[in-house]
Each structure stands twice: as structure tokens, then as C-alpha cells.
Scaffold this motif. Structure first.
Motif, short mmCIF file in Angstrom:
data_model
loop_
_atom_site.label_atom_id
_atom_site.label_comp_id
_atom_site.label_asym_id
_atom_site.label_seq_id
_atom_site.Cartn_x
_atom_site.Cartn_y
_atom_site.Cartn_z
N LEU A 170 -17.43 9.34 1.06
CA LEU A 170 -17.51 8.30 0.05
C LEU A 170 -18.75 7.43 0.24
CD1 LEU A 170 -16.17 6.70 -2.31
CD2 LEU A 170 -15.01 5.35 -0.54
N GLU A 171 -18.94 6.91 1.43
CA GLU A 171 -20.10 6.10 1.79
C GLU A 171 -20.46 6.41 3.24
OE1 GLU A 171 -19.55 1.95 1.13
OE2 GLU A 171 -19.10 2.17 -1.01
N GLU A 172 -21.73 6.26 3.56
CA GLU A 172 -22.15 6.45 4.94
C GLU A 172 -21.46 5.45 5.85
OE1 GLU A 172 -23.99 8.74 6.52
OE2 GLU A 172 -23.97 9.85 4.63
N SER A 173 -21.29 4.23 5.35
CA SER A 173 -20.63 3.19 6.14
C SER A 173 -19.96 2.21 5.19
CB SER A 173 -21.63 2.45 7.02
OG SER A 173 -21.01 1.38 7.71
N VAL A 174 -18.63 2.09 5.30
CA VAL A 174 -17.91 1.09 4.52
C VAL A 174 -17.98 -0.21 5.31
CG1 VAL A 174 -15.71 0.44 3.48
CG2 VAL A 174 -16.39 2.84 3.55
N ARG A 175 -18.81 -1.12 4.86
CA ARG A 175 -19.08 -2.34 5.63
C ARG A 175 -18.01 -3.41 5.38
NH1 ARG A 175 -24.13 -2.26 7.78
NH2 ARG A 175 -25.58 -0.69 6.97
N ASP A 176 -17.80 -4.21 6.40
CA ASP A 176 -17.00 -5.43 6.29
C ASP A 176 -15.55 -5.20 5.87
OD1 ASP A 176 -19.34 -6.97 6.89
OD2 ASP A 176 -19.95 -6.79 4.80
N PHE A 177 -15.02 -4.02 6.10
CA PHE A 177 -13.64 -3.79 5.68
C PHE A 177 -12.65 -4.29 6.72
CE2 PHE A 177 -14.15 -0.10 8.42
CZ PHE A 177 -12.88 0.09 8.96
N LYS A 178 -13.08 -4.39 7.98
CA LYS A 178 -12.15 -4.64 9.09
C LYS A 178 -11.35 -5.92 8.94
CE LYS A 178 -15.19 -2.24 12.37
NZ LYS A 178 -16.00 -2.39 13.60
N CYS A 179 -11.98 -6.98 8.43
CA CYS A 179 -11.28 -8.26 8.34
C CYS A 179 -10.88 -8.59 6.91
CB CYS A 179 -12.15 -9.38 8.91
SG CYS A 179 -13.81 -9.46 8.21
N LEU A 180 -10.85 -7.57 6.05
CA LEU A 180 -10.44 -7.76 4.66
C LEU A 180 -9.21 -6.90 4.36
CD1 LEU A 180 -13.89 -7.80 2.84
CD2 LEU A 180 -12.30 -9.69 3.05
N TYR A 181 -8.07 -7.41 4.71
CA TYR A 181 -6.85 -6.67 4.44
C TYR A 181 -5.76 -7.59 3.90
CZ TYR A 181 -5.68 -8.16 9.27
OH TYR A 181 -5.46 -8.88 10.42
N PHE A 182 -4.93 -6.99 3.04
CA PHE A 182 -3.82 -7.69 2.42
C PHE A 182 -2.50 -7.27 3.08
CE2 PHE A 182 -6.82 -7.01 -1.17
CZ PHE A 182 -7.03 -8.32 -1.56
N LYS A 183 -1.51 -8.09 2.84
CA LYS A 183 -0.13 -7.70 3.13
C LYS A 183 0.51 -7.37 1.78
CE LYS A 183 2.36 -10.15 6.02
NZ LYS A 183 3.19 -11.26 6.57
N VAL A 184 1.10 -6.19 1.67
CA VAL A 184 1.77 -5.78 0.43
C VAL A 184 3.27 -5.95 0.62
CG1 VAL A 184 2.19 -3.91 -1.20
CG2 VAL A 184 -0.06 -4.14 -0.13
N VAL A 185 3.89 -6.71 -0.28
CA VAL A 185 5.33 -6.94 -0.22
C VAL A 185 5.94 -6.59 -1.57
CG1 VAL A 185 5.16 -8.73 1.54
CG2 VAL A 185 5.06 -9.37 -0.87
N ALA A 186 7.20 -6.20 -1.56
CA ALA A 186 7.91 -5.86 -2.79
C ALA A 186 8.52 -7.13 -3.39
CB ALA A 186 9.00 -4.84 -2.51
N GLN A 187 8.53 -7.17 -4.72
CA GLN A 187 9.18 -8.28 -5.40
C GLN A 187 10.69 -8.21 -5.16
OE1 GLN A 187 7.44 -10.60 -6.59
NE2 GLN A 187 6.02 -10.04 -8.23
N PRO A 188 11.39 -9.34 -5.31
CA PRO A 188 12.85 -9.33 -5.15
C PRO A 188 13.50 -8.28 -6.05
CG PRO A 188 12.03 -11.58 -5.27
CD PRO A 188 10.86 -10.70 -5.58
N VAL A 189 14.56 -7.68 -5.57
CA VAL A 189 15.36 -6.62 -6.22
C VAL A 189 14.58 -5.32 -6.39
CG1 VAL A 189 16.71 -8.34 -7.46
CG2 VAL A 189 14.84 -7.16 -8.66
N THR A 190 13.37 -5.24 -5.84
CA THR A 190 12.59 -4.00 -5.87
C THR A 190 12.79 -3.25 -4.57
OG1 THR A 190 10.89 -4.86 -7.36
CG2 THR A 190 10.28 -2.98 -5.99
N SER A 191 13.14 -1.97 -4.67
CA SER A 191 13.23 -1.14 -3.47
C SER A 191 11.83 -0.65 -3.15
CB SER A 191 14.15 0.05 -3.72
OG SER A 191 14.19 0.89 -2.59
N PRO A 192 11.26 -1.01 -2.00
CA PRO A 192 9.86 -0.66 -1.68
C PRO A 192 9.64 0.85 -1.72
CG PRO A 192 10.74 -2.24 -0.10
CD PRO A 192 11.90 -1.76 -0.91
N PHE A 193 8.48 1.25 -2.20
CA PHE A 193 8.20 2.69 -2.30
C PHE A 193 8.08 3.34 -0.93
CE2 PHE A 193 3.91 0.85 -2.10
CZ PHE A 193 3.27 1.69 -1.21
N TRP A 194 7.91 2.53 0.12
CA TRP A 194 7.82 3.11 1.46
C TRP A 194 9.21 3.33 2.08
CZ3 TRP A 194 5.37 -1.58 0.17
CH2 TRP A 194 6.03 -2.75 0.56
N VAL A 195 10.27 3.05 1.30
CA VAL A 195 11.64 3.31 1.74
C VAL A 195 12.25 4.34 0.79
CG1 VAL A 195 13.92 2.32 2.12
CG2 VAL A 195 11.87 0.97 2.66
#
Length: 325
Positions: A170-195
Motif C-alpha cells: 500500500l505504502e512504503e511507510s505508513v507514518r504516524d499510525f502508532k499513536c492514532l488508534y480508536f476504541k470501537v464499542v458497540a451501541q447498547p442492545v447491539t451484539s458486537p460483530f466480534w462475538v
């Protein structure tokens, strides 16, 4: 705008993460509420679907570490901003993306953003051919590896198996990604897709030291899969390889003109492959071949959303605009 990498080792390192490299443990997220607000302004489609917003991306807590989720207190996943803005991954993941994580026994943040480009690129090329999105073909083309120069583990990457290079990075170097991350949470009454339906996690939520590198030989591929592999190798096994960045950012019309059109005149296997598809797949639908041999439908009709700028907690960051197919 370049960012200064913030490296702050946590006061307490979870016992399950002692094997993780300090570059990962020390990558404190700079994502704040302002960054999240700007992300939603320009990339809201990344966390929305036909059923509306069933998930949210939120700023990690100060004590959060990208490689660890405390399952006793919450169920969430960490994802890097780059897989949305540079690759076009969306929440929830497709069945194919889930099966890749499940088969490799890794969590999303354990795979380097560049390698997410290979996962998405493979989905796109399968979509353009109207053929099943095959785990067998993917693991025949790619192997999962860790950096050999590091004593402790960093991010895992997919690399082409010997003599099977078809996609450019994709790219030779994906810069500055290390400290740019989100937490993904499911909305209430939603069964998370990772379950799954039985309440089991489909893939690890924390980094896994004992990850798996699935390998599939030619003998394990079906006739359709072999024809597809041979066609890809025939056309792009030598430079110029498939440009992953163009696959992810250009319109479907462009892909069909520049890739499918070229293939019909370049590949001696193409006509055989096309005839085989016509005889076997009356109505092609993308499916995932699971380890058990069953099939699941999957959608790979995603593209990188058009963007203008995303702000971090202190200032705005310019993000290059990419056309949506």
C-alpha cells in the motif's frame, strides 16, 4: 502534518503483554474528543451501515494500551485510524476480514495497516471479477510474519509467499499510525460483530503471542481457485504488480478498464477462467470459505470515503481526498 511519536511506557504492563515490544506498549494514543468529532464529520460511513450506527469509535482512556483489552471490565477492539482513512476498512468488518483474523488468531491492531491494504485489495479484486472471496487463495498468496530484527514482537505483516508476489505494498511507510488508534464499542442492545451467536469471541481482542500463519498449498485449492491464482500470477507475477493503492482509491469503472480490460488481452489463462466462471457461477456472490469448508456471504463493496481533514486533540490534520467509487 507530521506528528511527534509519543512514547510513554505504562506504569503497569499486563502479564499477558510482557512479550510485546516497547514501541507498541509505549504508543500512547493522541486521539481525543476533538479528533473523534472531526473523524465523524469526514468518515462517518466507516462506522455506519444500512441499519444505522450500531458502533462508535471513541477516544481511548489514558490507561488503555492498544495491545490489551481487559475482558473482565469491557468488550471492545482497538483499531488504527489508518485502516479507515488509507485502506477503506469499515465497521463492522466483512465476514472475510473476520475469518482472516480468526484463522490467524490475531486482533485487528496486531496487523500492520499496510497489510490491511492487502486484505482489502484482495477483496476488491475478487469483487471486480465477481468471484468468491477465498481464504484458501489469500493464504496461498500471503504468509503472516513478524519483524525478524526485533527480540520482542511488534506488528505482524502479510508478505507474499515465495514466487507469489502479485500485489504491491500500500505504502512504503505508513507514518504516524502508532499513536492514532480508536476504541470501537458497540451501541447498547447491539451484539458486537466480534462475538458469535453462541457468545464466543470470533477472534482475540488482545494481542496474541501464539498467533497462526495459515498456509494453503496448490493441492488444497479448487479448480476455480487454481485458475484464479494462475491468472493473477500470469498477469501480475512480474512487475508491474497490482497497485494496491489504486485498487483501494480508484473507481470501479477505472478498475474494469485498466485491469480487466488489459487482462483480456494479456493473460492466456483469462479466457479459460472466464468460461469456467460462466459454467460454474450463474449468479456470482462473494463468499468466504471457512476452515470447516462452509461458506458465508460477505460484502466487499467498500471504498475509502471522501475526506478533507481530520483533527487531533490539538490541531487539524490534512488528509488527502480520495474519490469514492
Amino acid at each position: 502534518m507530521a506528528r511527534k511519536f509519543i512514547r510513554v511506557l505504562p506504569e503497569i504492563i499486563p502479564e499477558s503483554c510482557k512479550w510485546v515490544d516497547s514501541d507498541v506498549l509505549g504508543a500512547k494514543s493522541v486521539v481525543g474528543d476533538e479528533f473523534v468529532e472531526s473523524f465523524y464529520e469526514h468518515y462517518s460511513s466507516c462506522v455506519s451501515d444500512v441499519e444505522g450506527s450500531r458502533y462508535r469509535v471513541v477516544a481511548p482512556d489514558p490507561e488503555d494500551c492498544v495491545c490489551h483489552v481487559d475482558l473482565e471490565s469491557e468488550s471492545c477492539i482497538f483499531v488504527y485510524e489508518a485502516i479507515f482513512t488509507k485502506v477503506g476498512i469499515r465497521i463492522p468488518f466483512t465476514e472475510f476480514e473476520i475469518e482472516v483474523l480468526k484463522g490467524c488468531e490475531v486482533t485487528p491492531s496486531q496487523i500492520h495497516p499496510n497489510s490491511w491494504g492487502f486484505i482489502r485489495g484482495f477483496e476488491v479484486i475478487c469483487r471486480e471479477f465477481g468471484i468468491p472471496t477465498s481464504l484458501g487463495v489469500f493464504h496461498h498468496l500471503f504468509k503472516l510474519t513478524k519483524p525478524f530484527s526485533k527480540e520482542k514482537q511488534q506488528w505482524l505483516s502479510f508478505w507474499a509467499n515465495q514466487n507469489m508476489k502479485v500485489f504491491e505494498m500500500l505504502e512504503e511507510s505508513v507514518r504516524d499510525f502508532k499513536c492514532l488508534y480508536f476504541k470501537v464499542v458497540a451501541q447498547p442492545v447491539t451484539s458486537p460483530f466480534w462475538v458469535d451467536g453462541e457468545g464466543e469471541y470470533q477472534f482475540p481482542l488482545s494481542w496474541n503471542e501464539t498467533w497462526v500463519n495459515p498456509q494453503v498449498s496448490r493441492e488444497e485449492l479448487s479448480e476455480s481457485e487454481l485458475l484464479f491464482v494462475d491468472m493473477l500470477s500470469d498477469c501480475w507475477g512480474k512487475k508491474p504488480h497490482l497497485q494496491t493503492r489504486q485498487l483501494l482509491t480508484q473507481s470501479s469503472t477505472y478498475i474494469q478498464k485498466e485491469i480487466l480490460g488489459v487482462m483480456s488481452g494479456k493473460s492466456s489463462i483469462y479466457d479459460k477462467f472466464k468460461s469456467h466462471l460462466l459454467s460454474k457461477l450463474k449468479k456470482p456472490t462473494n463468499v468466504v470459505r471457512t476452515a470447516s469448508g462452509s461458506s458465508k456471504p460477505t460484502s466487499s463493496d467498500q471504498s475509502i470515503p471522501t475526506s478533507s481533514a481530520v483533527a487531533d486533540s490539538s490541531s487539524a490534520r490534512n488528509a488527502s481526498a480520495t474519490p469514492s467509487p
